[in-house]
Design a protein around this motif. Sequence first.
Motif, short mmCIF file in Angstrom:
data_model
loop_
_atom_site.label_atom_id
_atom_site.label_comp_id
_atom_site.label_asym_id
_atom_site.label_seq_id
_atom_site.Cartn_x
_atom_site.Cartn_y
_atom_site.Cartn_z
N ARG A 171 8.38 -2.24 -76.42
CA ARG A 171 8.47 -3.14 -75.26
C ARG A 171 9.25 -2.47 -74.12
O ARG A 171 10.39 -2.06 -74.32
N GLY A 172 8.60 -2.37 -72.97
CA GLY A 172 9.28 -1.81 -71.78
C GLY A 172 8.67 -0.48 -71.36
O GLY A 172 9.01 0.55 -71.93
N ASP A 173 7.80 -0.50 -70.34
CA ASP A 173 7.14 0.75 -69.95
C ASP A 173 8.09 1.69 -69.21
O ASP A 173 7.83 2.88 -69.12
N GLU A 174 9.23 1.13 -68.71
CA GLU A 174 10.19 1.99 -68.03
C GLU A 174 10.85 3.00 -68.99
O GLU A 174 11.41 4.01 -68.58
N LEU A 175 10.73 2.71 -70.31
CA LEU A 175 11.35 3.59 -71.30
C LEU A 175 10.57 4.88 -71.51
O LEU A 175 11.09 5.84 -72.08
N ALA A 176 9.32 4.89 -71.04
CA ALA A 176 8.47 6.06 -71.29
C ALA A 176 9.10 7.32 -70.73
O ALA A 176 9.04 8.37 -71.35
N ARG A 177 9.74 7.20 -69.57
CA ARG A 177 10.29 8.39 -68.92
C ARG A 177 11.78 8.55 -69.14
O ARG A 177 12.36 9.55 -68.77
N ALA A 178 12.41 7.54 -69.76
CA ALA A 178 13.86 7.61 -69.97
C ALA A 178 14.16 8.49 -71.19
O ALA A 178 13.30 8.66 -72.06
N PRO A 179 15.37 9.06 -71.25
CA PRO A 179 15.74 9.79 -72.47
C PRO A 179 15.68 8.85 -73.67
O PRO A 179 16.04 7.68 -73.54
N ARG A 223 6.26 -5.42 -70.26
CA ARG A 223 6.64 -6.62 -71.01
C ARG A 223 5.54 -7.68 -71.04
O ARG A 223 5.36 -8.37 -72.04
N THR A 224 4.81 -7.81 -69.95
CA THR A 224 3.75 -8.81 -69.89
C THR A 224 2.64 -8.48 -70.88
O THR A 224 2.22 -9.34 -71.67
N THR A 225 2.19 -7.23 -70.86
CA THR A 225 1.14 -6.81 -71.79
C THR A 225 1.63 -6.93 -73.23
O THR A 225 0.90 -7.40 -74.12
N TYR A 226 2.86 -6.50 -73.45
CA TYR A 226 3.44 -6.53 -74.79
C TYR A 226 3.42 -7.95 -75.34
O TYR A 226 2.95 -8.21 -76.45
N ARG A 227 3.92 -8.89 -74.53
CA ARG A 227 4.00 -10.28 -74.98
C ARG A 227 2.60 -10.87 -75.22
O ARG A 227 2.38 -11.56 -76.20
N ALA A 228 1.69 -10.57 -74.30
CA ALA A 228 0.33 -11.11 -74.43
C ALA A 228 -0.34 -10.57 -75.69
O ALA A 228 -1.04 -11.30 -76.40
N THR A 229 -0.12 -9.30 -75.99
CA THR A 229 -0.72 -8.70 -77.18
C THR A 229 -0.18 -9.36 -78.44
O THR A 229 -0.93 -9.72 -79.35
N LEU A 230 1.14 -9.55 -78.48
CA LEU A 230 1.73 -10.15 -79.69
C LEU A 230 1.30 -11.60 -79.85
O LEU A 230 1.07 -12.06 -80.97
N ARG A 231 1.20 -12.32 -78.73
CA ARG A 231 0.80 -13.73 -78.83
C ARG A 231 -0.59 -13.87 -79.43
O ARG A 231 -0.87 -14.80 -80.17
N ALA A 232 -1.46 -12.90 -79.11
CA ALA A 232 -2.86 -12.99 -79.56
C ALA A 232 -3.15 -11.96 -80.67
O ALA A 232 -4.29 -11.57 -80.86
#
Length: 305
Positions: free
Chosen positions: A93-101, A121-130
């Motif tokens: 969860r969190g696409d900003e983490l892709a580039r973070a250490p 977060r939006t995609t993550y939540r939607a995927t888990l809900r469905a």
Amino acid sequence: MLSPAVLPSPVAELPDPGPELAAAGVTLRLKRDDLIHPTVPGNKWRKLTPNLRAAADLGHARLLTFGGAWSHHIAAVAAAAAAQGFASTGVIRGDELARAPRNPVLAAAEAAGMELVFADRTTYRATLRALDEPATRARLEERFGRCYVLPEGGSNALAARGAAEIPRELPDLGPQDVVCVPVGTGGTLAGIAAGLPPGATALGVAVLRGGEGYLEGEVTRLQRAAFGRDFANWRVAHTHHGGGYGRIPPELAAFAEEFERRHALPIERRYVAKALHCLNDLATAGTFPRGTRLTAVITGPPDAP
Ligand SMILES: *Cc1c(COP(=O)(O)O)cnc(C)c1O
């Protein structure tokens, strides 16, 4: 599957449970599930092993699962997959983490061979809900190939059945017993309550804020899926999350340090310390009849310093 496992996990009686519990006339013992396995510890071992067996039986080569940046579940799946010869993908969860250490959890998961995919977060939540919908599964398989899908936190029917083994390792449970466990997604509590003999009860301590109603619904849903019925011998305390997941207010930190000093035992903070703190406060408030035997399930080891 996933040996070496220390089973049954040890039960540690605490001869000096501390002034609050002593004054309340209750005893405390620890079910040391943190000792079960070095890299897939605690309730993660209980929940994952039945799923690993199912994945192997179904001929899967890859595990796919979901978690936050600090998820013990992600770390455990990465280690379990490596140990059992599965490939693994973690959707984080969190696409900003892709580039973070990478933090230590994600670094360890990657080092174990897990492929990390970062979702906003939006995609993550939607995927888990469905997650259980065929369209979602089709999309996941299209992207990641055929894979055995574990929900966030690994809580599904097989996980709850794995957790039901915990009370079976506690002999002579009865009406004087309360088995206490921290609650993230509720799979462990669902299984423990289902595995209790008549009279004994389970107490879950929510470590996330705002789970009133939702968590109870999840535990009930998982019990029906795993055992074909729900149970009425458990409840969730929502008073000791300390402000939210990963939040450790000073009062909780002080309690945890005192507990560690008294018992010469380091304790995990995000889950285990909150459950023990809750037991202490409930005992002080007179919630438990004198003579109650509390068993705290130590669901995981302390985070590496
Ligand atoms: C994951 C975890 C939990 C939460 O278990 P759920 O089955 O999701 O409720 C509790 N304690 C520890 C130490 C964990 O790592």
